[in-house]
Design an enzyme around this catalytic site. Sequence first.
Site, PDB file in Angstrom:
ATOM      1  N   SER A   1       3.665 -44.507  49.240  1.00 13.84           N
ATOM      2  CA  SER A   1       4.093 -44.487  50.652  1.00 13.84           C
ATOM      3  C   SER A   1       3.122 -45.171  51.603  1.00 13.84           C
ATOM      4  O   SER A   1       3.460 -45.380  52.770  1.00 13.84           O
ATOM      5  CB  SER A   1       4.306 -43.046  51.116  1.00 13.84           C
TER       6      SER A   1
ATOM      7  N   LYS B   1       4.549 -48.096  53.375  1.00  9.69           N
ATOM      8  CA  LYS B   1       5.554 -48.009  54.451  1.00  9.69           C
ATOM      9  C   LYS B   1       5.114 -48.677  55.763  1.00  9.69           C
ATOM     10  O   LYS B   1       5.889 -49.433  56.350  1.00  9.69           O
ATOM     11  CB  LYS B   1       5.966 -46.554  54.667  1.00  9.69           C
TER      12      LYS B   1
ATOM     13  N   TYR C   1      12.560 -51.111  47.122  1.00 14.02           N
ATOM     14  CA  TYR C   1      11.620 -50.147  47.714  1.00 14.02           C
ATOM     15  C   TYR C   1      10.687 -49.580  46.636  1.00 14.02           C
ATOM     16  O   TYR C   1       9.485 -49.422  46.853  1.00 14.02           O
ATOM     17  CB  TYR C   1      12.417 -49.034  48.414  1.00 14.02           C
TER      18      TYR C   1
ATOM     19  N   TYR D   1       3.784 -37.038  57.920  1.00  9.24           N
ATOM     20  CA  TYR D   1       5.006 -36.245  57.747  1.00  9.24           C
ATOM     21  C   TYR D   1       4.955 -34.931  58.531  1.00  9.24           C
ATOM     22  O   TYR D   1       4.632 -34.911  59.704  1.00  9.24           O
ATOM     23  CB  TYR D   1       5.257 -35.956  56.259  1.00  9.24           C
TER      24      TYR D   1
ATOM     25  N   VAL E   1       1.811 -40.604  47.426  1.00  9.20           N
ATOM     26  CA  VAL E   1       1.744 -39.596  46.357  1.00  9.20           C
ATOM     27  C   VAL E   1       0.860 -39.995  45.179  1.00  9.20           C
ATOM     28  O   VAL E   1       0.616 -39.183  44.299  1.00  9.20           O
ATOM     29  CB  VAL E   1       3.150 -39.193  45.830  1.00  9.20           C
TER      30      VAL E   1
HETATM   31  N1  GLN Z   1       7.674 -43.892  45.767  1.00  7.77           N
HETATM   32  C1  GLN Z   1       7.547 -42.582  46.316  1.00  7.77           C
HETATM   33  C2  GLN Z   1       8.911 -42.007  46.689  1.00  7.77           C
HETATM   34  O1  GLN Z   1       9.714 -42.687  47.264  1.00  7.77           O
HETATM   35  C3  GLN Z   1       6.653 -42.626  47.516  1.00  7.77           C
HETATM   36  C4  GLN Z   1       6.472 -41.282  48.138  1.00  7.77           C
HETATM   37  C5  GLN Z   1       5.128 -41.044  48.747  1.00  7.77           C
HETATM   38  O2  GLN Z   1       4.150 -41.681  48.428  1.00  7.77           O
HETATM   39  N2  GLN Z   1       5.066 -40.066  49.621  1.00  7.77           N
HETATM   40  O3  GLN Z   1       9.205 -40.885  46.404  1.00  7.77           O
END
Ligand code: GLN
Length: 428
Positions: free
Chosen positions: A63, A66, A188, A240, A258
């Site tokens: 993430s 993003k 993505y 978040y 994550v």
């Molecule tokens: N690729 C992960 C997902 O879409 C990224 C989530 C994250 O890093 N919070 O679930």
Amino acid sequence: MRSPIPDYLLEVLDSCGADAGAVADYIPELAAANPERFGICVATVDGAVYAAGDADVEFTIQSMSKPFTYALALADRGVAGMDERVGVEPSGEAFNEISLDPETGRPRNAMINAGALLTHSLVDGEDAAARSQRVLAGFSRFAGRDLVVDESAFSSEFASAHRNLGMAHLLKASGVLECDPVEVVEGYTRQCSITVSCRDLAMMAATLANAGTHPLTQERLLSRPVVRQVMSVMMTCGMYDAAGDWMTDVGIPAKSGVSGGVIGALPGQVGVAVFSPRLDTHGSSVRGVRVFERLSGDMGMHLMDVAQEGRSALRGSYVSEGEDAVTVYEMQGDLRFSGAETVVRAIAEADHTTTRVALDLTRVYRLHDVGRRMLLECVRRLELDGRGVLVIDPEHTLPPAGSSDGLHVVDSLEEVVARGTDPGRTSP
Ligand code: GLN
């Protein structure tokens, strides 16, 4: 002398190393990560890089991709164009919440998966492959080296991306997603599987902190309005459902992933990246969050730790000696509204005993546009009052780009004193 900064970073890793949390296991490849890894890298806006621990170990960006994809989509569609499609409100929900704003049908922001999926689809490119290519090439320029996709991490996540597929289908059903939902999840997931180290991430974050110019390559990669938008959304939505805690405790625009990375971009100062795979319940690295709390406290990095900019912008004023005396206003630092206001106020309230006034910008290292307009207006009004105005400005900071018409710019006070006749000298 050996710099104390790497030693300080080692000490930070040491003091934040206690075990807690668990590695992400919903993506099989991530479940296999070595939970002991712990690295940090800090990159300054002028290109200095400090690293400690596992700063060169590579992991998937997840993430933390993003904000950078959002930046590319903003560059391609414009801020207004993106605002129509993706919101900028914190959702207060987990990253993978299947959520759309009931009133607008838009995802709430680009930092949660729903918004990130749509954002990926909005990057320029005639098909899915071209969009993925634009993302990889863009990230590589932010990092300053050629990055690659970890294909096995990609396959491992894509094979079980049911939740993201569900979200993409929902985006399609609500009419906001134009392309094929499966293709978007594929692109993505590929974006999330780009591998980076703390060093890469710190550089990418430092490019944001440096208002869009890469600190080492000096390439201008993003415009200021795009960077401002990205960092604002990182600040309010990047962590978040822990965004409020993050704002109060750390106060740095940030994003976690994550895989265990956390990045922060402190405007005008540094990009920071920390990596440690064990996560808290929000999906953010436990040690990563701890390190940011420590750095923010130790290094005064909280954005709301307000600089006393206004008070320090006017260094002082004095009347030069000799018969051709000049009242000199000495300014310093980064002049924005509040700084320029203190200068304007001092000039407006002064009872000038000299016919000449000098604005000394020698120590001003950055003049914000509002500061420039206010100082130029001062020059105009002083001249209307019949005073000769000189600008001591060896770096030519004040003249608007392309025109210094009517401004009497000199390099030093000596030159002002020596200048016994016009320009800059008006009879009383
Ligand atoms: N690729 C992960 C997902 O879409 C990224 C989530 C994250 O890093 N919070 O679930």
